[in-house]
Scaffold this motif. Sequence first.
Motif, mmCIF file in Angstrom:
data_model
loop_
_atom_site.group_PDB
_atom_site.id
_atom_site.type_symbol
_atom_site.label_atom_id
_atom_site.label_comp_id
_atom_site.label_asym_id
_atom_site.label_seq_id
_atom_site.Cartn_x
_atom_site.Cartn_y
_atom_site.Cartn_z
ATOM 1 N N VAL A 159 0.821 -1.232 0.000
ATOM 2 C CA VAL A 159 0.000 0.000 0.000
ATOM 3 C C VAL A 159 0.853 1.280 0.000
ATOM 4 C CG1 VAL A 159 -1.958 -1.107 1.140
ATOM 5 C CG2 VAL A 159 -0.141 -0.059 2.539
ATOM 6 N N THR A 160 2.164 1.175 0.172
ATOM 7 C CA THR A 160 2.987 2.383 0.212
ATOM 8 C C THR A 160 3.366 2.829 -1.199
ATOM 9 O OG1 THR A 160 4.965 1.030 0.510
ATOM 10 C CG2 THR A 160 3.925 1.901 2.505
ATOM 11 N N SER A 161 3.673 4.123 -1.338
ATOM 12 C CA SER A 161 3.895 4.706 -2.665
ATOM 13 C C SER A 161 5.215 4.278 -3.300
ATOM 14 C CB SER A 161 3.848 6.236 -2.572
ATOM 15 O OG SER A 161 4.869 6.719 -1.703
ATOM 16 N N LYS A 162 6.208 3.861 -2.486
ATOM 17 C CA LYS A 162 7.516 3.517 -3.029
ATOM 18 C C LYS A 162 7.730 2.004 -3.133
ATOM 19 C CE LYS A 162 9.783 7.749 -1.440
ATOM 20 N NZ LYS A 162 10.890 8.333 -0.652
ATOM 21 N N SER A 163 6.684 1.284 -3.050
ATOM 22 C CA SER A 163 6.788 -0.187 -3.143
ATOM 23 C C SER A 163 6.425 -0.651 -4.549
ATOM 24 C CB SER A 163 5.843 -0.842 -2.131
ATOM 25 O OG SER A 163 5.821 -2.252 -2.321
ATOM 26 N N VAL A 164 7.251 -1.559 -5.100
ATOM 27 C CA VAL A 164 6.956 -2.104 -6.432
ATOM 28 C C VAL A 164 5.826 -3.122 -6.359
ATOM 29 C CG1 VAL A 164 9.270 -1.697 -7.310
ATOM 30 C CG2 VAL A 164 8.757 -3.863 -6.146
ATOM 31 N N TRP A 165 5.382 -3.496 -5.148
ATOM 32 C CA TRP A 165 4.293 -4.469 -4.986
ATOM 33 C C TRP A 165 2.941 -3.765 -4.851
ATOM 34 C CZ3 TRP A 165 7.504 -7.571 -6.622
ATOM 35 C CH2 TRP A 165 8.743 -7.826 -6.058
ATOM 36 N N ASN A 166 2.944 -2.448 -4.832
ATOM 37 C CA ASN A 166 1.688 -1.689 -4.758
ATOM 38 C C ASN A 166 1.112 -1.601 -6.166
ATOM 39 O OD1 ASN A 166 -0.414 0.109 -4.457
ATOM 40 N ND2 ASN A 166 0.798 1.703 -3.435
ATOM 41 N N ARG A 167 0.049 -2.376 -6.447
ATOM 42 C CA ARG A 167 -0.452 -2.520 -7.801
ATOM 43 C C ARG A 167 -1.247 -1.305 -8.282
ATOM 44 N NH1 ARG A 167 0.476 -7.661 -9.588
ATOM 45 N NH2 ARG A 167 0.270 -6.596 -11.581
ATOM 46 N N VAL A 168 -1.376 -0.285 -7.433
ATOM 47 C CA VAL A 168 -2.017 0.964 -7.882
ATOM 48 C C VAL A 168 -1.042 2.140 -7.749
ATOM 49 C CG1 VAL A 168 -4.361 0.216 -7.379
ATOM 50 C CG2 VAL A 168 -3.016 1.357 -5.591
ATOM 51 N N SER A 176 6.493 1.917 -13.841
ATOM 52 C CA SER A 176 6.096 0.698 -13.120
ATOM 53 C C SER A 176 6.817 -0.536 -13.660
ATOM 54 C CB SER A 176 4.583 0.492 -13.224
ATOM 55 O OG SER A 176 4.199 -0.770 -12.724
ATOM 56 N N ALA A 177 7.024 -1.479 -12.751
ATOM 57 C CA ALA A 177 7.632 -2.756 -13.145
ATOM 58 C C ALA A 177 6.626 -3.658 -13.852
ATOM 59 C CB ALA A 177 8.189 -3.472 -11.917
ATOM 60 N N TYR A 178 5.325 -3.334 -13.783
ATOM 61 C CA TYR A 178 4.280 -4.196 -14.329
ATOM 62 C C TYR A 178 3.632 -3.646 -15.592
ATOM 63 C CZ TYR A 178 4.484 -7.166 -10.181
ATOM 64 O OH TYR A 178 4.893 -8.033 -9.198
ATOM 65 N N LYS A 179 4.123 -2.560 -16.134
ATOM 66 C CA LYS A 179 3.594 -2.073 -17.410
ATOM 67 C C LYS A 179 4.313 -2.802 -18.531
ATOM 68 C CE LYS A 179 2.546 2.024 -20.129
ATOM 69 N NZ LYS A 179 2.600 3.493 -20.247
ATOM 70 N N THR A 180 3.560 -3.426 -19.388
ATOM 71 C CA THR A 180 4.142 -4.331 -20.374
ATOM 72 C C THR A 180 4.949 -3.626 -21.462
ATOM 73 O OG1 THR A 180 2.065 -4.271 -21.624
ATOM 74 C CG2 THR A 180 2.351 -6.080 -20.036
ATOM 75 N N ASN A 181 4.658 -2.370 -21.723
ATOM 76 C CA ASN A 181 5.386 -1.675 -22.793
ATOM 77 C C ASN A 181 6.206 -0.488 -22.276
ATOM 78 O OD1 ASN A 181 3.234 -0.075 -22.113
ATOM 79 N ND2 ASN A 181 2.694 0.480 -24.217
ATOM 80 N N THR A 182 6.541 -0.519 -21.035
ATOM 81 C CA THR A 182 7.319 0.603 -20.474
ATOM 82 C C THR A 182 8.770 0.574 -20.952
ATOM 83 O OG1 THR A 182 8.008 1.704 -18.430
ATOM 84 C CG2 THR A 182 7.975 -0.684 -18.414
ATOM 85 N N ASN A 183 9.369 1.735 -21.029
ATOM 86 C CA ASN A 183 10.809 1.806 -21.269
ATOM 87 C C ASN A 183 11.518 2.552 -20.151
ATOM 88 O OD1 ASN A 183 9.927 4.351 -21.772
ATOM 89 N ND2 ASN A 183 11.039 4.612 -23.697
ATOM 90 N N ASP A 188 2.874 4.144 -8.428
ATOM 91 C CA ASP A 188 3.655 4.545 -9.599
ATOM 92 C C ASP A 188 4.621 3.462 -10.064
ATOM 93 O OD1 ASP A 188 2.427 6.991 -9.650
ATOM 94 O OD2 ASP A 188 3.990 8.014 -8.485
ATOM 95 N N TYR A 189 5.013 2.563 -9.143
ATOM 96 C CA TYR A 189 6.049 1.590 -9.487
ATOM 97 C C TYR A 189 5.522 0.159 -9.565
ATOM 98 C CZ TYR A 189 8.607 5.687 -8.012
ATOM 99 O OH TYR A 189 9.056 6.969 -7.880
ATOM 100 N N GLY A 190 4.187 -0.012 -9.394
ATOM 101 C CA GLY A 190 3.631 -1.371 -9.441
ATOM 102 C C GLY A 190 2.355 -1.493 -10.243
ATOM 103 N N SER A 191 1.814 -0.384 -10.740
ATOM 104 C CA SER A 191 0.560 -0.466 -11.500
ATOM 105 C C SER A 191 0.831 -0.887 -12.943
ATOM 106 C CB SER A 191 -0.155 0.884 -11.470
ATOM 107 O OG SER A 191 0.520 1.816 -12.297
ATOM 108 N N ARG A 192 -0.230 -1.165 -13.678
ATOM 109 C CA ARG A 192 -0.102 -1.590 -15.060
ATOM 110 C C ARG A 192 -0.147 -0.409 -16.043
ATOM 111 N NH1 ARG A 192 -0.468 -7.043 -15.651
ATOM 112 N NH2 ARG A 192 -1.303 -8.219 -13.874
#
Length: 374
Positions: A309-318, A329-336, A320-324
């Motif tokens: 639930v924290t903003s700096k966690s890659v496991w927060n699926r909503v 984010s680590a979970y956006k399929t087309n990110t660069n 900046d670093y865990g959403s799609r």
Amino acid sequence: MTQTNLLELARAGDVRAIASLINHQLQPKGITAKATLKDDCLQIMLESAQVPNQQALVTFIRKWITQLGVECIKRVKVYGRLTGDEFPSWSQDFEATSVGNNAQSETSIPSTKNSVSENSKTSTNQDNLKIIASPRIQFQSKTSCPRTYLVPSILVTLFACIPAGLVGISFASQVKSKYQQGDYDSALSASKKAKISCIIGVSIGGFIFVTAFVHGFRQGFQKSIQRQVATRQQSIAPYVPPAVISHPSEYLPPIETYLETNPVHNALSQLDGHAYLMGADNVFLGIISSDRINEKSICNQVGEFGSRVTSKSVWNRVGDYGSRISDTSAYKTNTNQPPIIVNENNEIIGFLTVNTRIKGAVDPDFLHAAMCQQ
């Protein structure tokens, strides 16, 4: 009082009688005369609605005083001004000389129109006096003491420039004394010097103030930037030295397809406690560590970098670093711009992302299973 009595009083040095006789001659021309006597110096003020001619009036006064032959008058100073003005714009002085008693008895003394016996002699003086308009004229009187500028000089000393203020005070203190001594020219000169000192002092003080303000603003701005940089560095210290990654996106390889197996996948166990995650926006995202107690570990489920639930966690699926949908984010399929994997030597060794087209990509779910589900 008869004309004869006025003449006798004037020869005795009575300034009111002198002024009265001069006014009889000049008032028809629109000029009013005032006279004062200080020591042996006779001061005569001439004022009118139109500025009279200096040369003509001084010539007339000189001849008139010489013929009058007042023994107590050694020096004469003539001023001129427009009616209502305060300061003189021209003045002229001369030594008074006597022509003897015989000549005095024949002197053409200004008289009234009713004095027929003296009109013929007075007319000579009137003919010599041609009243011609000239530039603006002023005159010294007791109500026209030049401004001292004492208060401005004191204020300049206290709040602007001490040296210039002290010079201004010195000149300001001379104005009244010079004026009371009858030396109007010196008083006016001291007033002007005091004013100039005030202007210089204010200019210097203003320059110093503006310079100090600009310098202080610049220093404050630089310190603010330094504090921001220090705060950011402290948030990732001691894992990242000051300028490890200035622009992480510069390290991202071109988007290509790599079929070979990423060697990083086979070495995750060696990264435990020896690597960390950094966002593409230069934000520290936690240590790659299986330690669930370490507050900076990505496996600490109640920590800032391991919680869902924290903003700096890659496991927060909503976040900046865990959403799609977030570019970082680590979970956006087309990110660069995915999170970066950095080892303890501050070398980029991979990227935490589901985008398999990026060389060095590590699947975040694979990392979570390898580190946090042991």
